[in-house]
Structure formats: structure tokens, C-alpha cells
Design an enzyme around this catalytic site. Sequence first.
Site, PDB file in Angstrom:
ATOM      1  N   CYS A  72      16.888 -39.533  -0.627  1.00 57.57           N
ATOM      2  CA  CYS A  72      15.554 -38.911  -0.656  1.00 57.57           C
ATOM      3  C   CYS A  72      14.468 -39.961  -0.881  1.00 57.57           C
ATOM      4  CB  CYS A  72      15.509 -37.855  -1.751  1.00 57.57           C
ATOM      5  SG  CYS A  72      13.849 -37.277  -2.148  1.00 57.57           S
ATOM      6  N   GLY A  73      13.536 -40.055   0.058  1.00 51.73           N
ATOM      7  CA  GLY A  73      12.448 -41.035  -0.048  1.00 51.73           C
ATOM      8  C   GLY A  73      11.553 -40.794  -1.247  1.00 51.73           C
ATOM      9  N   HIS A  74      11.308 -39.525  -1.588  1.00 53.29           N
ATOM     10  CA  HIS A  74      10.469 -39.214  -2.753  1.00 53.29           C
ATOM     11  C   HIS A  74      11.153 -39.664  -4.046  1.00 53.29           C
ATOM     12  CE1 HIS A  74       7.748 -36.827  -0.281  1.00 53.29           C
ATOM     13  NE2 HIS A  74       8.798 -36.268   0.275  1.00 53.29           N
ATOM     14  N   CYS A  75      12.485 -39.512  -4.097  1.00 55.83           N
ATOM     15  CA  CYS A  75      13.246 -39.974  -5.271  1.00 55.83           C
ATOM     16  C   CYS A  75      13.184 -41.490  -5.394  1.00 55.83           C
ATOM     17  CB  CYS A  75      14.705 -39.527  -5.170  1.00 55.83           C
ATOM     18  SG  CYS A  75      14.926 -37.736  -5.019  1.00 55.83           S
TER      19      CYS A  75
END
Length: 521
Positions: A72-75
Site C-alpha cells: 500500500c502506497g499510503h502505508c
Amino acid sequence: LVLSLAWLGPALGGEEKDEEVIEEEEKEKKEDEVLSDEIKEEDNVLVLHEHNFARALSEHQLLLVEFYAPWCGHCQQLAPAFAQAATELRNESSPARLGKVDATAQTALATEFGITSYPTLKLFRDGNRTHPLAYTGRMDSQGIVRWMQRRAGPSATLLQDTDTIAAFISSRDLVVIGFFKDLRGEAAQAFFEVAAEMVDMTFGVAESAELFQVYGLSADTVCLFKKFDERQTNFPVDLARGLDTAELTRLLRVHSLQLVMEFTNETSNQIFGAKIPHHMLLFLNNSSPEQLSLRDSFRAAAGGFRGEVLFVVVDVTGHGADVLPFFGMSAADAPTLRLVKMENNRKYRMEQDDFSDPAIRTFIRAVLDGKVKPHLLSAEPPEDWDTRPVKVLVGKTFEQVAFDETKNVFVKFYVPWCPHCQAMAAAWEELAERYQDREDVVIAEMDCTANELENITIHGYPTLHYFPAGPGRKMVEYKSTRDVETFSRFLDNGGTLPEEPPVSEVRVQPPCPGLSPAPAG
């Protein structure tokens, strides 16, 4: 590690081990580590799994846990800030700690806590596993630290005498003080809840009868003290309804803003976070003394609309230059006025700018009463707009194309800067090429940064709408998988997807926030 051991073994005179044996030992070692309740740390963040989770809850009074997915890029973006916050809290010997769970590997924990998107942050207090609190703060290190600090200590400072409260009020540009005759009562407890959530404000609390008298109060009241605009704003607690936490939060957000805000990088979060339904904007050039003088009448008009309309001054040569394209404007258009309805981004303008206080108030009231039509942007249609496989629509040509009763029109609403729109561009072009010989099918797109529609509001990008042939101005939103084959099945089936047999045991990974999940099946 396996390769290096195999290479070093003979040189050191040790016994050579079969490579399969080494791999099996490594696998067993990893399994033993997972089965252990030992808690390891990475950058002061506790690494948690189903075998050490209970221990972590028992050892830490306040534990904020991030449920993440490695892909996950947001993570990935949050990880450095989360680690920094964990380090700051540990360095100040706070009882609050941070932990993380790979929810894609620890599926039992993900299911137990209802994880449906990544990252999800939950606070566990006093070992309570059944009622974790959802994280509501900012996704940066300072926001996380402040949010945890409010929960680790008292959310409001107890003020017991006139000197202390006077120093507290003068210590900040803005402070909130709750005056309660019983600090254990329901109203005071609700106030503490608000203070715990609004970590960007400083809260105090008082119960002394002397302090009630000094500040002119006779009943439970929340007071907002500011060094600008009104110096003291009182919000009495309703005796019948008590203190409504949502309403108090809204009032504090509204009244914490200056009556007229300057749009800057520092204030933009405040402006959009206040959730005031309408914004009245004065665009001007700060280097022009003549234009700066218009601020006086603009401010005079603002007083009667607090909470309903937020007044904002936008410098077209400063930070405001970045928002001009959103209004279809350039710096040369200043000075000018616009009113924006925030729920749908509808923009309104005067037929002819009049900067007097009465004219501004009259215009705003007319918009609020529904007597003014929105000002809609439209680019000019490109000369080759209908010769390309993907037809290019603009505001002024949309109606005649989308609602052509002889055509089935499939429209992509996009913005150029959106990565999801960019990723889908090739598939949309391929779809258009596949159907370019079909007289009854039109594949089109519209750039929403330059074009607006009166009766269609787009909330996310890309958004896909299908307008079937025939009378009735029908519109169907497409919400399925965004690939050429699924698009084609949707078109060939008349704007719906054919039913598919159910698939057992389908496990769909939660999406990152802001991404549309791909439907199962």
C-alpha cells in the site's frame, strides 16, 4: 544468509550442510519466532502479530496500532512519520506506544478488528481488546504525537485562580476554557471528550465560583478566548440537551477562524477543515494599494454570515495563483469576487463586480436563496474533437452529445493530474478504437478542471457515466472493474454487466484509501 553459510562452511572447516536442510532450519526458526509472544521493535514501533498482541495490550496502557499492507502506497508514505512519532513518544517517557500489524499476513487480527482499508489506525486503552478507538488525527508525526499526548494526560488544564487563568489566556492566540460547576458531571465529561479530539487547540477547565464571577458567567459555559476579532465568545450549555460534542466542535472550528481569512499555505487546512458550507472569495493583487482597499468593505459584509459563509482573501500573485485555474481565471482578472458552494463546488459570480458592503451582502443572500444560477466553466471544443477515437467533450457541447437519443455515450470524467486517470488512459483509448466503427456508440472524455455541468456533480476521479440512447435523459454510473474487456461487456449488454455465477471463497484485499475496490467475481 543460506548462500553465505553454504560458501563459508568449508573454508572455516565446519561441516557442510545440505542446502535443503539449511532452508528447513531457517523456516523452522522463522516459525518459532512467529509463535513466540516476544515483542520486537523496528524504529521504536512494536512489531505485532496474533501471538504477541495480547502481551502488548497487557504491557502498554495506550497502544496505537497501525494495520497496514506492505504493497500500500499510503502505508509506505506514513511509515517514516509513524516511526518518528513512536520515537518522540518514547523519548519523552510517555505511557503511549505505537505498534504495527501486517494485516495481509495476520488475517485473524485483521478480521477481528474489521480492517477494510489500509492504513487503519486504532487505539487500545488499558488492555481493552473489544472496543478500540478509531484514530481521528492528522497523518503526520506531529499530529500523531499530539493526539496521543491528549489521551495520555488530561485533555484540559485545571485553572484554579485568577492569575493562573489570566496567564493561560494570554499564553496563546486562542484558548478554550470550560466553566463547569461540577467537573464530574456529564457536561464536563463531554467537554473533555472534545478537548481530546481537537488537538490543535489548547483547552482549560475551571469550576471556581470566583472565576465564574470574574468572566461574567452564571451557568456552565464554554468560552473561546482570542487575540483577534471578538475577544471572548461564550457558548452556554443547554440545560435540557446538555453539551453536544459535535455541535461544540463545529462552533469552535467556526469561531476559531478569523472573520476574514487570508488564503495561504498555512491557513488552507483551517479554511477547508472548518466545514463552512459556503466560501466568499475576494481575489486581489496584494501589490496594488487600490485593490487592497477593497478589503474594508469585504470585511464589513462578513459579520452577518459567520458560520454560514467563510470570507477569504486570495492574493492572485501569491499562494492563490495555484487556484486560479480552478475558477478559469488569470491574475489579470483581479479584483473580482466569487462565491463557492462547497458541497458541489458550484461557483457564483456577480453580473458586474460591485465591492460595496451592501452589494456583497445582497449578492450572497440571493445565492443562498437560490436566486442566482451558477457560473459554469467551459473550454472551447478542439477542432478535431469528434475525429479522434475518444471524443473530447466540453461544457458547452456536453448536452448535445451525451443526450443524443440515437447514441449510447460512455463518458470518462477526469482531471489531468490524477494518477488513477493516467493509469486508465490507455484502456480508454483502446476501448474507443474497438468501437470507433459503431455508429450507435460514442466513447468520450471531459476534463473537469476546465469544464463544469449544472446538473451533474463529480465527486472523485475518474468517474464513468453511461448515457443510453433513447428518450428520458438517463444516466448510469459505471462502478465495476476498469479494464477493456469489462468495459466491452458493459457496453454490449446495454449498460449493465451480465450476471456471473457466484464464486466461493473469494477473498478481496481491502483497497488503499482513495482507491475504488475492484468488485469480486
